[in-house]
Design a protein around this motif. Structure first.
Motif, PDB file in Angstrom:
ATOM      1  N   PRO A  76      67.406 -11.869 -25.483  1.00 24.80           N
ATOM      2  CA  PRO A  76      67.507 -12.965 -24.593  1.00 24.80           C
ATOM      3  C   PRO A  76      68.248 -12.642 -23.250  1.00 24.80           C
ATOM      4  N   LEU A  77      69.218 -11.709 -23.240  1.00 24.17           N
ATOM      5  CA  LEU A  77      70.068 -11.451 -22.031  1.00 24.17           C
ATOM      6  C   LEU A  77      69.172 -10.543 -21.298  1.00 24.17           C
ATOM      7  N   GLN A 102      58.244 -12.293 -24.527  1.00 22.68           N
ATOM      8  CA  GLN A 102      59.406 -13.136 -24.207  1.00 22.68           C
ATOM      9  C   GLN A 102      59.414 -13.196 -22.691  1.00 22.68           C
ATOM     10  N   SER A 148      64.097 -11.323 -15.438  1.00 22.79           N
ATOM     11  CA  SER A 148      63.208 -12.457 -14.812  1.00 22.79           C
ATOM     12  C   SER A 148      63.926 -12.838 -13.505  1.00 22.79           C
ATOM     13  N   LYS A 149      65.369 -12.672 -13.291  1.00 23.99           N
ATOM     14  CA  LYS A 149      65.985 -12.874 -12.234  1.00 23.99           C
ATOM     15  C   LYS A 149      66.056 -11.990 -10.994  1.00 23.99           C
ATOM     16  N   LYS A 200      66.646 -12.699 -19.326  1.00 22.25           N
ATOM     17  CA  LYS A 200      67.028 -13.306 -18.392  1.00 22.25           C
ATOM     18  C   LYS A 200      67.544 -12.291 -17.042  1.00 22.25           C
ATOM     19  N   LYS A 259      59.237 -16.968 -20.617  1.00 22.18           N
ATOM     20  CA  LYS A 259      60.210 -17.350 -19.617  1.00 22.18           C
ATOM     21  C   LYS A 259      59.608 -17.686 -18.325  1.00 22.18           C
TER      22      LYS A 259
END
Length: 297
Positions: free
Chosen positions: A138-139, A270, A145-146, A142, A274
């Motif tokens: 999950p990290l 994943q 995606s950023k 994130k 997202k």
């Protein structure tokens, strides 16, 4: 060296994973049920030990942290850090040379059973993807995606999963670039790194010098670094902000990259989730274009 004996007759702790495994196998029947649970977990999930805390490993195994501490002492270690160091050293060891392993295979009388063995090991490798990356996945999603731009690098045998990552991610995100280093231009490519970018580097032992160069260039530029590799202490992992691990075990002569490709596909899935509906729109547009240009039959 595996296990030695002191002048007083007390056995010292095993100093490598092979010897530790042999010690646990030998003493397993005489261990308490809780020690058996803890010891089995250590041997079943060796990739977790170097990267997770004793408390977390105890929770995963279903025992108390004190149980792992007492188990370490039972096995001859001063404490948990000394036991953990055995698993760290195991991950740092260089694999056998390909030619040496190929030579062994030629003398393997059970070579006709190789297909079954390889399939079984590959299945185990892929199953480890989930347990080894449950916390960091999950990290990673994130972080990527950023990022303003995502660069991907993988050299020699690691080029295939790197290309797969770039190919699938670009289906719904245009700002993904594969670093190639054609004609010695790798240094020119990493000049584009900025503090707003993320750099994904895929590799396994024996490690590529180019991969480490890319990782260090990314650090200098202030980019976030994701290492997808076989060890938490791999050179690229030590330079990374986030690490995803895959296993390369195989009965064959060359380290397996099957789990690496499976891990890439899991990560892309994943990232797609997202990205949401916008990703679906881009995938539809990409598919339409491939059909219209004749890329697909």
């Amino acid at each position: 060296m595996s296990t030695s004996t002191t002048p007083s007759g007390q056995k010292t702790a095993p100093d490598n994973l092979e010897a530790l495994t042999a010690r646990i196998q030998r003493d397993f029947a005489d261990m308490t049920p809780q020690f058996q649970v803890g010891a089995r977990h250590l041997l079943d999930f060796p990739l977790d030990v170097p990267v997770a805390s004793m408390r977390k490993i105890a929770a995963q195994a279903g025992v108390q942290p004190a149980t792992l501490l007492r188990l370490a002492k039972l096995l001859g270690y001063a404490g948990w850090p000394e036991l953990k160091a055995v698993f760290v050293r195991s991950m740092q060891q260089n694999p056998k040379r390909y030619a040496d392993r190929a030579r062994e295979l030629l003398h393997d009388k059970n070579l006709h059973h190789a297909v079954g063995r390889i399939v079984a090991v590959q299945a185990d490798n892929i199953r480890l993807n989930e347990t080894s990356n449950a916390e960091n996945l999950p990290l990673t999603v994130k972080m990527l995606s950023k990022a303003q731009q995502v660069y991907v690098a993988g050299f020699r045998a690691s080029h295939a999963p790197a290309f797969l990552f770039q190919y699938q991610y670009r289906l719904f995100r245009p700002s993904v670039t594969l670093l190639r280093g054609d004609a010695g231009t790798l240094e020119m490519e990493w000049r584009a790194f900025t503090k707003n970018d993320a750099v994904v580097i895929i590799g396994f032992a024996p490690y590529s010098n180019e991969a480490l160069q890319v990782a260090r260039a990314a650090r200098r530029a202030g980019s976030r670094v994701l290492a997808i590799c076989d060890s938490a202490v791999a050179p690229i992992a030590l330079e990374a902000d986030c690490v995803l691990l895959f296993a390369t075990e195989t009965p064959s002569f060359f380290p397996s990259s099957a789990a690496a490709s499976a891990l890439v596909e899991l990560l892309i899935e994943q990232l797609l989730a997202k990205a949401g509906k916008q990703a679906i729109t881009r995938i539809e547009a990409a598919e339409d274009q491939l059909h219209q240009t004749g890329a697909y039959l």
